[in-house]
Design an enzyme around this catalytic site. Structure first.
Site, short mmCIF file in Angstrom:
data_model
loop_
_atom_site.label_atom_id
_atom_site.label_comp_id
_atom_site.label_asym_id
_atom_site.label_seq_id
_atom_site.Cartn_x
_atom_site.Cartn_y
_atom_site.Cartn_z
N HIS A 1 -9.47 6.77 -14.87
CA HIS A 1 -9.85 5.46 -15.43
C HIS A 1 -11.33 5.20 -15.10
O HIS A 1 -11.71 4.13 -14.63
CB HIS A 1 -8.94 4.34 -14.88
CG HIS A 1 -7.51 4.52 -15.28
ND1 HIS A 1 -6.89 3.76 -16.26
CD2 HIS A 1 -6.58 5.41 -14.87
CE1 HIS A 1 -5.63 4.17 -16.40
NE2 HIS A 1 -5.42 5.17 -15.57
N TYR B 1 -5.37 7.16 -4.67
CA TYR B 1 -6.42 6.17 -4.95
C TYR B 1 -7.35 6.05 -3.74
O TYR B 1 -8.57 5.92 -3.89
CB TYR B 1 -5.81 4.78 -5.23
CG TYR B 1 -5.15 4.57 -6.56
CD1 TYR B 1 -4.52 5.60 -7.24
CD2 TYR B 1 -5.13 3.31 -7.14
CE1 TYR B 1 -3.89 5.38 -8.46
CE2 TYR B 1 -4.50 3.07 -8.36
CZ TYR B 1 -3.89 4.10 -9.01
OH TYR B 1 -3.26 3.87 -10.20
#
Lengths: 370, 178
Positions: A72, A343
């Site tokens: 992303h 993440y």
């Protein structure tokens, strides 16, 4: 007194043999403790899938893009608030769901994939990440995608899919044989891919529905737990992606249109929770829950401004899905802990890298100064 | 001469906590399945260690530890002194660096339930990128130091038999007063 006793300063009561035995025992204990530490740290199991290997694969598939998210990568920051309907109050004790509560929100819209300069394309998966800032330092961070189900069930399948779906530089498309082998090994992903392909593609971010995809637990004040999956459902009517849009030369048309829309009027999404019932899968994000499940409109996210990524705004936030306030908890979905781990790894790597400007800049207000 | 009872209780409680902490730390950075659960333990345990280390330092000032045996070679005496300074430095420093680095990363530092610690550094990814590997390096250093401490303590207890080990030993029954 032997040399050994002298060297070790051993008690005269111990004969050299006893000293040697005891030295051996001490050495064995120290080496054993070091070995146990190395074992727990994974030094003896190099084949295990780790967060570092997942992020390495992102880097390998997408090439190096220092300073950007490994996935992303292309995005735009947003600012707004969340207004509670109070209908979530009985389900979760999280303060943002209390009657009349207004919670500040920042967030990020983005396109899936690790290419920060890719041109916007209708079929690219879109995401909406949000950070709700509750009183007393609590936060709720959530990343949501505009697909009906997640393409994989486990971190291992995710890792395999990254490589199988890697576009061949010659054709620009994934190797069909690699994809076939992946789907054969992960049949639940074949079913999910079909559902994802069937989805309606809307004209942009503002009329798109974004889903949390993983199951979570809402925890009420009395301790009652309810399995939930949530979606951010647009306040405005959906319009289909048009051929004219797709043909536009503007490489950032999806982001630019969102900026323009927000400047015209706040963009809204209803946060709708779907309540799971006995037998609904909570540990398999590839399977949808039955459409007839009770859904509750918990409140509205109202986006009032956008901002290009820069120092200190959404660019520097890790939208870890397990940053949760009391009242929302993770489920047994194995993807959640793995997402949190990967993440954090991506965040730690990009934190220290030099930053390049995002492809998505602030659009000057149309007609300003005229 | 022995360490006083609070010192011995603190020592053995913290020994367990710090070893657990180091194993949790080294496991969580390579564990996808248990990452979240391990991190959720790591944070409050670290703060617990920080508080106990501060208490321990205060107790040490008020009740100085027993002298080392007079016949201990000078280099061992210096090594013991230096390693204890380093142990205290790391017991206090590692939790503080962990707290500081999470502050710099902008993570809420949840200790369980709705309890969130305030940040102790401004949000700055560059500082985080600097503190994050430092936290790991110092944790390895602490583990190495603990192994050396363990080896030395056992040398005193099993080989030298000079009363150093027993001065910190935890007796389950209180010794009868003389």
């Amino acid at each position: 007194m032997s040399l050994l006793n002298d060297l070790t300063g051993a008690s005269p009561a111990l004969n050299p043999r006893a000293v040697l035995l005891r030295l051996g025992a001490i050495g064995g204990l120290v080496v054993g403790a070091a070995g146990a530490f190395a074992y727990v740290g994974g030094w003896f199991s190099p084949g295990t899938l780790t967060q570092a290997r997942i992020v390495d694969r992102f880097e390998r598939v997408n090439g190096p893009h220092p300073g950007f998210r490994r996935n992303h990568a292309k995005g735009l920051c947003l600012v707004g608030r969340f207004e509670s309907t109070s209908r979530g109050e009985r389900l979760s004790k999280a303060s943002l769901f209390a009657a009349g509560q207004i919670t500040p929100v920042t967030g990020r819209i983005a396109l899936a994939g690790g290419q920060p300069y890719a041109a916007d394309a209708a079929t690219t998966v879109r995401s909406l990440a949000l950070r709700f800032q509750l009183p007393d330092g609590e936060e709720w961070r959530t990343g949501n995608n505009d697909i009906p189900v997640f393409p994989v069930r486990t971190p291992e399948a995710f890792y395999a899919q990254l490589l199988a779906a890697k576009p061949d530089p010659a054709t620009g498309k994934p190797d069909p044989e690699a994809l076939k082998a992946f789907f054969a090994a992960n049949p639940e992903s074949a079913t999910a891919a079909a559902l994802i392909k069937e989805r309606r593609i809307t004209s942009g971010f503002a009329d798109d529905t974004f889903r949390g995809l993983n199951a979570f637990q809402f925890v009420a004040g009395d301790g009652t737990e309810t399995p939930v999956r949530w979606a951010f459902v647009p306040g405005q009517a959906e319009t289909a992606e048009s051929a004219a849009q797709t043909a536009r030369a503007d490489k950032n048309y999806l982001f630019d249109e969102f900026e323009t829309a927000v400047r015209r009027a706040p963009v809204r999404w209803h946060l709708v929770a779907s309540l799971g019932e006995a037998g609904d899968p909570t540990a398999d994000a590839t399977r949808p829950w039955p459409a007839e499940r009770t859904s509750v409109d918990l409140g509205t996210v109202i986006v009032t401004a956008t901002e290009a990524e820069a120092d200190g705004n959404c660019r520097d936030v890790n939208f870890d899905p397990l940053v949760l306030p009391a009242g929302i908890a993770g489920s047994d979905d194995p993807l959640l802990s793995a997402r949190s781990a990967a993440y954090a790894q991506s965040f730690a790597r990009r934190a220290g890298e030099p930053k390049a400007p995002s492809a998505v800049h602030d659009v000057p207000a149309a007609g300003a100064g005229l | 001469m022995n360490f006083n009872r609070p010192a011995r209780l603190l020592h053995w409680t913290m020994a367990g906590m710090i070893l657990a902490m180091l194993f949790i730390g080294v496991a969580m950075v390579t564990s996808l399945a248990h990452y979240d659960a391990l991190v959720a333990l790591h944070r409050p345990l670290g703060i617990g260690i920080l508080i106990l280390a501060a208490l321990r330092l205060v107790n040490r000032w008020r009740h100085p530890p027993p002298e080392l045996p007079a016949d201990l070679p000078g280099w061992q005496r210096q090594a013991a002194h230096a390693s204890h300074i380093l142990l205290y430095g790391l017991m206090l420093g590692l939790p503080l660096i962990g707290w500081a680095m999470l502050s710099a990363a902008g993570y809420p530092i949840g200790l369980g339930g709705a309890v969130v610690l305030p940040p102790i550094l401004p949000r700055d990814p560059t500082i985080y990128a600097w503190l994050r590997p430092l936290h790991t390096m110092l944790a390895y250093a602490l583990f190495g130091l603990i192994l050396a401490h363990l080896g030395a303590a056992l040398m005193h207890g099993l080989i030298r038999k000079d009363g150093v080990f027993s001065s910190m030993a935890l007796r389950l029954t209180t010794p009868r007063s003389r």
